[in-house]
Design a protein around this motif. Structure first.
Motif, short mmCIF file in Angstrom:
data_model
loop_
_atom_site.label_atom_id
_atom_site.label_comp_id
_atom_site.label_asym_id
_atom_site.label_seq_id
_atom_site.Cartn_x
_atom_site.Cartn_y
_atom_site.Cartn_z
N GLU A 44 9.91 48.85 -2.03
CA GLU A 44 8.92 49.76 -1.43
C GLU A 44 7.50 49.43 -1.87
OE1 GLU A 44 10.45 53.56 -2.63
OE2 GLU A 44 12.18 53.40 -1.28
N THR A 45 7.35 49.04 -3.12
CA THR A 45 6.02 48.68 -3.62
C THR A 45 5.53 47.40 -2.96
OG1 THR A 45 6.51 49.75 -5.72
CG2 THR A 45 4.66 48.22 -5.69
N ALA A 46 6.39 46.40 -2.85
CA ALA A 46 6.00 45.15 -2.18
C ALA A 46 5.65 45.42 -0.72
CB ALA A 46 7.13 44.12 -2.29
N ASP A 47 6.45 46.24 -0.07
CA ASP A 47 6.21 46.58 1.33
C ASP A 47 4.87 47.30 1.50
OD1 ASP A 47 6.73 46.88 4.10
OD2 ASP A 47 7.65 48.84 3.74
N ALA A 48 4.56 48.20 0.59
CA ALA A 48 3.34 49.00 0.69
C ALA A 48 2.07 48.16 0.56
CB ALA A 48 3.35 50.11 -0.37
N GLN B 257 -4.73 39.21 -4.68
CA GLN B 257 -3.59 39.84 -4.01
C GLN B 257 -2.34 39.77 -4.89
OE1 GLN B 257 -3.91 37.43 -0.44
NE2 GLN B 257 -4.30 39.28 0.79
N LYS B 258 -2.10 38.64 -5.52
CA LYS B 258 -0.93 38.49 -6.38
C LYS B 258 -1.05 39.37 -7.62
CE LYS B 258 -1.34 33.98 -6.11
NZ LYS B 258 -1.12 32.53 -6.28
N ALA B 259 -2.24 39.46 -8.19
CA ALA B 259 -2.45 40.31 -9.36
C ALA B 259 -2.24 41.78 -8.98
CB ALA B 259 -3.85 40.10 -9.93
N HIS B 260 -2.74 42.18 -7.82
CA HIS B 260 -2.56 43.56 -7.35
C HIS B 260 -1.07 43.87 -7.17
CE1 HIS B 260 -3.36 47.31 -5.27
NE2 HIS B 260 -2.57 46.90 -4.28
N LEU B 261 -0.34 42.96 -6.55
CA LEU B 261 1.10 43.12 -6.35
C LEU B 261 1.81 43.29 -7.69
CD1 LEU B 261 3.72 42.97 -4.64
CD2 LEU B 261 3.52 40.47 -4.78
N SER B 262 1.48 42.44 -8.64
CA SER B 262 2.09 42.51 -9.97
C SER B 262 1.78 43.85 -10.65
CB SER B 262 1.56 41.35 -10.82
OG SER B 262 2.13 41.36 -12.10
N ARG B 263 0.54 44.27 -10.60
CA ARG B 263 0.16 45.55 -11.22
C ARG B 263 0.84 46.74 -10.53
NH1 ARG B 263 -4.87 43.08 -11.21
NH2 ARG B 263 -5.51 44.30 -9.39
N GLN B 264 0.94 46.69 -9.21
CA GLN B 264 1.57 47.79 -8.48
C GLN B 264 3.05 47.93 -8.85
OE1 GLN B 264 -1.42 49.26 -7.64
NE2 GLN B 264 -0.15 50.09 -6.04
N VAL C 168 6.01 41.73 -15.14
CA VAL C 168 6.13 41.18 -13.79
C VAL C 168 5.29 39.91 -13.73
CG1 VAL C 168 5.66 41.57 -11.32
CG2 VAL C 168 6.31 43.50 -12.79
N ASN C 169 5.80 38.88 -13.07
CA ASN C 169 4.94 37.75 -12.74
C ASN C 169 5.23 37.29 -11.32
OD1 ASN C 169 7.40 36.38 -13.94
ND2 ASN C 169 6.27 34.60 -13.20
N ILE C 170 4.21 36.80 -10.67
CA ILE C 170 4.30 36.35 -9.28
C ILE C 170 4.01 34.86 -9.23
CG2 ILE C 170 3.42 36.65 -6.94
CD1 ILE C 170 4.79 39.20 -8.12
N ASN C 171 4.91 34.11 -8.62
CA ASN C 171 4.75 32.67 -8.47
C ASN C 171 4.77 32.30 -6.99
OD1 ASN C 171 4.89 31.70 -11.30
ND2 ASN C 171 6.90 32.67 -11.22
N ASP C 172 4.07 31.20 -6.67
CA ASP C 172 4.03 30.71 -5.30
C ASP C 172 5.12 29.68 -5.04
OD1 ASP C 172 1.73 32.13 -4.61
OD2 ASP C 172 0.39 30.48 -5.12
N PHE C 173 5.75 29.79 -3.87
CA PHE C 173 6.54 28.70 -3.32
C PHE C 173 5.56 27.76 -2.62
CE2 PHE C 173 10.23 31.70 -2.87
CZ PHE C 173 11.19 30.91 -3.46
N GLU C 174 5.82 26.48 -2.67
CA GLU C 174 5.02 25.54 -1.90
C GLU C 174 5.70 25.33 -0.56
OE1 GLU C 174 4.02 21.86 -3.79
OE2 GLU C 174 4.02 22.80 -5.75
#
Length: 127
Positions: free
Chosen positions: A27-31, A74-81, A98-104
Motif C-alpha cells: 500500500e505504501t509503494a502504491d501510494a 523519489q527512491k529516498a521518499h519511497l524508502s522513508r515512507q 529499508v533500501n531501494i536498488n535499481d534494476f538495469e
C-alpha cells in the motif's frame, strides 16, 4: 517490477501477521504513484536463525528492487515512507530498515522479454 522482499526475524510474525506487513509495504509503494499497482510484488522471508548485536532481539529489513529511471529523491521518499509505515506497526523492533536498488533495463529479463512474438521487447507483453 518492483519487487519488495521483507526479511525479518521469526518473532516479528508474533507481533504482526505476514499479511499486515506485506500489505503495509504494498500500500505504501502504491501510494507513491511510482508504480502501476498491478506491477508491485511483495514477499516475506522470516528467519529462525540469525545473530544481532548485543542487546538486540529482532529485525526487519525491506529490500526494494525497482527499474531504473526514478530520481534519488523519489527512491529516498519511497524508502522513508515504507520505514515510517512499518515503524508505526512495529514500535519495539530492534532493527528496522529499508533500501531501494535499481534494476538495469539492459540486464533485466523476464518471461515476456524472451517470448519470440514480442518483437517490441515490451516487458509486459502477454501479461
Amino acid at each position: 517490477m518492483p519487487h519488495f522482499i521483507i526479511d525479518c526475524s521469526q518473532d516479528i510474525l508474533q507481533l504482526r501477521t505476514p499479511e499486515e506487513l506485506m500489505d503495509a509495504v504494498y500500500e505504501t509503494a502504491d501510494a507513491t504513484g511510482l508504480f502501476a499497482p498491478n506491477d508491485i510484488k511483495v514477499r516475506l522471508q522470516p528467519y529462525q536463525y540469525y545473530r544481532l548485536g548485543t542487546g538486540k532481539k529482532n529485525f526487519l529489513h525491506v529490500f526494494g528492487y525497482i527499474m531504473g529511471g526514478r530520481t534519488t529523491e523519489q527512491k529516498a521518499h519511497l524508502s522513508r515512507q515504507i520505514s515510517t509505515r512499518l515503524s508505526k506497526l512495529l514500535t519495539d523492533v530492534s532493527f528496522l530498515s529499508v533500501n531501494i536498488n535499481d534494476f538495469e533495463a539492459a540486464t533485466y529479463s523476464n518471461k515476456a522479454l524472451i517470448n519470440p512474438e514480442n518483437i517490441d521487447k515490451d516487458r509486459h507483453f502477454g501479461l
